[in-house]
Scaffold this active site. Structure first.
Site, PDB file in Angstrom:
ATOM      1  N   ARG A  84       6.306 -31.234 -70.226  1.00 56.83           N
ATOM      2  CA  ARG A  84       6.631 -29.901 -69.388  1.00 56.83           C
ATOM      3  C   ARG A  84       5.590 -28.865 -69.857  1.00 56.83           C
ATOM      4  NH1 ARG A  84      10.968 -25.363 -70.044  1.00 56.83           N
ATOM      5  NH2 ARG A  84      10.449 -24.125 -68.124  1.00 56.83           N
ATOM      6  N   HIS A 129       6.048 -19.102 -66.485  1.00 56.84           N
ATOM      7  CA  HIS A 129       6.650 -18.888 -67.776  1.00 56.84           C
ATOM      8  C   HIS A 129       6.113 -17.546 -68.416  1.00 56.84           C
ATOM      9  CE1 HIS A 129       8.767 -21.315 -71.189  1.00 56.84           C
ATOM     10  NE2 HIS A 129       8.530 -20.324 -71.653  1.00 56.84           N
ATOM     11  N   GLU A 174      13.758 -19.360 -67.120  1.00 58.45           N
ATOM     12  CA  GLU A 174      14.440 -18.435 -67.580  1.00 58.45           C
ATOM     13  C   GLU A 174      14.357 -17.006 -66.868  1.00 58.45           C
ATOM     14  OE1 GLU A 174      14.119 -18.059 -71.729  1.00 58.45           O
ATOM     15  OE2 GLU A 174      14.977 -20.183 -71.842  1.00 58.45           O
ATOM     16  N   ASN A 316      17.818 -24.638 -70.000  1.00 62.43           N
ATOM     17  CA  ASN A 316      17.527 -24.362 -71.132  1.00 62.43           C
ATOM     18  C   ASN A 316      18.464 -23.929 -72.250  1.00 62.43           C
ATOM     19  OD1 ASN A 316      15.142 -25.069 -70.515  1.00 62.43           O
ATOM     20  ND2 ASN A 316      14.377 -22.830 -70.871  1.00 62.43           N
ATOM     21  N   TYR A 318      20.364 -23.595 -76.217  1.00 60.91           N
ATOM     22  CA  TYR A 318      19.890 -23.813 -77.686  1.00 60.91           C
ATOM     23  C   TYR A 318      21.080 -23.463 -78.764  1.00 60.91           C
ATOM     24  CZ  TYR A 318      14.808 -23.177 -76.807  1.00 60.91           C
ATOM     25  OH  TYR A 318      13.419 -23.573 -76.129  1.00 60.91           O
ATOM     26  N   GLU A 385      15.067 -27.361 -71.804  1.00 63.45           N
ATOM     27  CA  GLU A 385      14.508 -26.765 -73.161  1.00 63.45           C
ATOM     28  C   GLU A 385      15.677 -26.919 -74.123  1.00 63.45           C
ATOM     29  OE1 GLU A 385      12.797 -22.954 -73.898  1.00 63.45           O
ATOM     30  OE2 GLU A 385      11.536 -23.161 -72.266  1.00 63.45           O
TER      31      GLU A 385
HETATM   32  C1  GBH Z   1      13.118 -20.090 -74.663  1.00 64.82           C
HETATM   33  O1  GBH Z   1      13.858 -19.096 -74.498  1.00 64.82           O
HETATM   34  C2  GBH Z   1      11.733 -19.876 -74.027  1.00 64.82           C
HETATM   35  O2  GBH Z   1      11.809 -20.576 -72.807  1.00 64.82           O
HETATM   36  C3  GBH Z   1      10.665 -20.420 -74.980  1.00 64.82           C
HETATM   37  O3  GBH Z   1       9.387 -19.827 -74.295  1.00 64.82           O
HETATM   38  C4  GBH Z   1      10.892 -19.900 -76.391  1.00 64.82           C
HETATM   39  O4  GBH Z   1       9.742 -20.293 -76.930  1.00 64.82           O
HETATM   40  C5  GBH Z   1      12.140 -20.612 -76.764  1.00 64.82           C
HETATM   41  O5  GBH Z   1      12.932 -20.280 -76.298  1.00 64.82           O
HETATM   42  C6  GBH Z   1      12.198 -20.276 -78.164  1.00 64.82           C
HETATM   43  O6  GBH Z   1      12.622 -18.973 -78.397  1.00 64.82           O
HETATM   44  O7  GBH Z   1      19.123 -10.945 -78.775  1.00 64.82           O
HETATM   45  O8  GBH Z   1      18.370 -11.839 -80.792  1.00 64.82           O
HETATM   46  O9  GBH Z   1      20.225 -12.884 -79.793  1.00 64.82           O
HETATM   47  C7  GBH Z   1      15.237 -18.923 -75.057  1.00 64.82           C
HETATM   48  C8  GBH Z   1      16.070 -17.666 -74.591  1.00 64.82           C
HETATM   49  C9  GBH Z   1      15.887 -16.190 -76.481  1.00 64.82           C
HETATM   50  C10 GBH Z   1      17.613 -16.147 -74.933  1.00 64.82           C
HETATM   51  C11 GBH Z   1      16.701 -15.508 -77.511  1.00 64.82           C
HETATM   52  C12 GBH Z   1      18.369 -15.492 -75.732  1.00 64.82           C
HETATM   53  C13 GBH Z   1      18.693 -13.936 -77.763  1.00 64.82           C
HETATM   54  C14 GBH Z   1      17.924 -13.219 -78.622  1.00 64.82           C
HETATM   55  N1  GBH Z   1      16.557 -17.023 -75.445  1.00 64.82           N
HETATM   56  N2  GBH Z   1      17.627 -14.594 -76.736  1.00 64.82           N
HETATM   57  S1  GBH Z   1      18.992 -12.147 -79.316  1.00 64.82           S
END
Ligand code: GBH
Length: 485
Positions: A84, A129, A174, A316, A318, A385
């Site tokens: 991807r 993106h 996203e 996505n 995490y 992701e």
């Molecule tokens: C992904 O987004 C992206 O698609 C990718 O490009 C990126 O490299 C990857 O994550 C890793 O970061 O306010 O401190 O709690 C993840 C999206 C990013 C959404 C962090 C929530 C919370 C930050 N997330 N965010 S905070």
């Protein structure tokens, strides 16, 4: 939990696909190579270096603009079924518009796609993106509804050029990040600060733009190119912080306003934004003395135009948060997060990572996949992701533990819960330009030496780990742990 007594090892289905992901701005570099136009990340990092924690930028990044052949060898070594990656809009259309194509950019993506296909690695292409051409930002960017048409023009160019070989398209990565972090006062380009207004306008444009591109593909390309097209939406799992009805409501509200904002209009039976979201923002807007809701409404024609416009939902995911209700303050500041107004906490017992927002909470993935299954009638789902940030150790045991845990929960969601998940993607192939965080946080299966002009890549321990899972289709764990949700 009900424990199962089945004796055999659970396997991912034969047609389940494994891959890895990257994005153009984060890896390509070549920011002005042979005719590429400026995008909002080039513009922001060059004009306001302090917007990035280590004052870095993506000018060179992993230099994948030159090292695409090496990257494909890494993918081949992993044995992934798909890769991807995203197209840089301003590399293909330097001013964002379809009157001038940059053929060096076309050549770059043709090379990459052909090299992938040579090794039977399927290209999965994200159209957007986060790297909007600066010219389109100059006329307002995503809050300007006209951007939907420019996006459709760009998608048409991409289908014409690459659709003979690309069979899986993702319109947006996203949307909530694009809108709330880019136009609502967050840390993403173009950093427009007009929270609670411009982020919602952006959201409407994105939904319309997505639908336009789906209809374009459906009406003019699908019969010949026979591909699939979807959208990638992100959320943490929101677990109620306690057993109270209020906390359960807060968790549901949070999922609806972050995931449902995009998924409800596209994947639900009735379409439109989630009801709780419409009501919430209308009520708060009223308290704030606005004459109408700050959430721009979708008229019937738009609701029908957006509904059903995806072959799959990309997810996505995490991490997980513990959600509870937060009483509204007397005067409510105007912003998405104040409209949402929930409290998110983490359990101090959860294993940390190098990022505050990522805790290793594998069961959250299974719960999220089940929520999606129940909410949208079990749509075809791709995990687009999932990954773990550390500070770059080559023996990346934290990442291996994280992936092992999340893959196990994914397997249970697929085999036990019958969630319709067909693919899983690790973020990321390479350590890369981690947006406002710069280069400190590392998500890669491969290390990249950013002080070496050749940007040498080195496999971390997680490469062997992921490789074995792809090959064996199983996660080694004790059968006694196979439980029913
Ligand atoms: C992904 O987004 C992206 O698609 C990718 O490009 C990126 O490299 C990857 O994550 C890793 O970061 O306010 O401190 O709690 C993840 C999206 C990013 C959404 C962090 C929530 C919370 C930050 N997330 N965010 S905070």
């Amino acid at each position: 939990f009900i424990y199962s007594s089945c004796a055999q090892q659970l396997l991912f289905p034969n047609d389940f696909k494994f891959g890895v992901a990257t994005s153009s701005y984060q890896i390509e570099g070549g920011w002005n190579a042979s005719g590429k136009g400026e995008n909002i990340w080039d513009h922001m990092t060059h004009n306001n270096p302090k917007s990035i924690q280590d004052k870095s930028n993506g000018d060179i990044a992993c230099d994948s603009y030159h090292l695409w052949k090496t990257d494909v060898q890494l993918l081949k070594n992993l044995g992934v079924h798909f890769y991807r990656f995203s197209l840089s809009w301003s590399r293909l259309l330097p001013n964002g518009l379809n009157n001038r194509i940059n053929y060096d950019g076309v050549h770059y993506y043709n090379n990459l796609i052909d090299e992938l296909l040579k090794y039977n690695i399927e290209p999965v292409v994200t159209l957007y993106h986060w790297d909007l051409p600066q010219g389109i930002q100059n006329i307002g960017g995503w809050p300007n509804i006209a951007t939907a048409d420019y996006f459709m023009d760009y998608a048409k160019v991409a289908f014409d050029l690459f659709g003979d070989r690309v069979k899986t398209w993702i319109t947006f990565n996203e949307p909530i990040e694009i809108c709330v972090s880019g136009y609502g006062g967050g840390d993403k380009a173009p950093r427009i600060i007009y929270p609670g207004i411009s982020d919602y306008l952006c959201g409407k444009t994105i939904l319309i733009a997505h639908a336009k591109v789906y209809h374009l593909y459906n009406n003019y390309y699908r019969a010949k190119q026979r591909g699939k097209i979807g959208i990638t939406i992100d959320t943490a799992w929101n677990e109620p912080n306690d057993n109270t009805t209020l906390s359960k409501e807060a968790s549901e509200l949070s999922l609806q306003m972050q995931f449902g904002w995009w998924a409800h209009p596209i994947f639900s039976k009735n379409g439109d934004y989630p009801n709780v979201m419409k009501e919430r923002i209308a009520n708060i807007s009223k308290l704030q003395n606005f004459k109408t809701s700050r959430l721009p409404n979708l008229i019937n024609h738009e609701i029908n135009y957006i509904k059903g416009t995806a072959d799959f939902v990309g997810v996505n995911h995490y991490s997980t948060v513990l959600t509870s209700y937060q009483p509204l303050p007397k005067t409510i500041p105007v912003s998405f997060y104040n409209d949402l107004c929930v409290k998110s906490e983490v359990d101090p017992k959860w294993k940390p990572s190098a990022a505050t927002w990522v805790k290793d909470v594998p069961w959250g993935l299974r719960k999220l996949l089940n929520w999606i299954k129940n909410e949208y009638s079990n749509p075809v789902t791709y995990v687009t992701e999932n990954g773990y940030p550390d500070l770059g150790e080559l023996n990346d045991v934290g990442r291996i533990n994280y992936l092992q845990g999340y893959l196990k929960e994914l397997l249970l969601a697929v085999v036990v819960d019958k969630c319709n998940v067909a693919a899983y993607t690790v973020w990321s192939l390479l350590d890369n330009m981690e947006w406002a965080e710069g280069y400190k946080l590392k998500f890669g299966l491969y290390n990249v030496n950013f002080s070496d002009p050749t940007r040498k890549r080195t496999a971390k321990s997680s490469v062997e780990f992921y490789k074995n899972i792809i090959k064996s289709r199983m996660i080694p764990f004790d059968n006694a742990e196979v439980y029913i949700l």
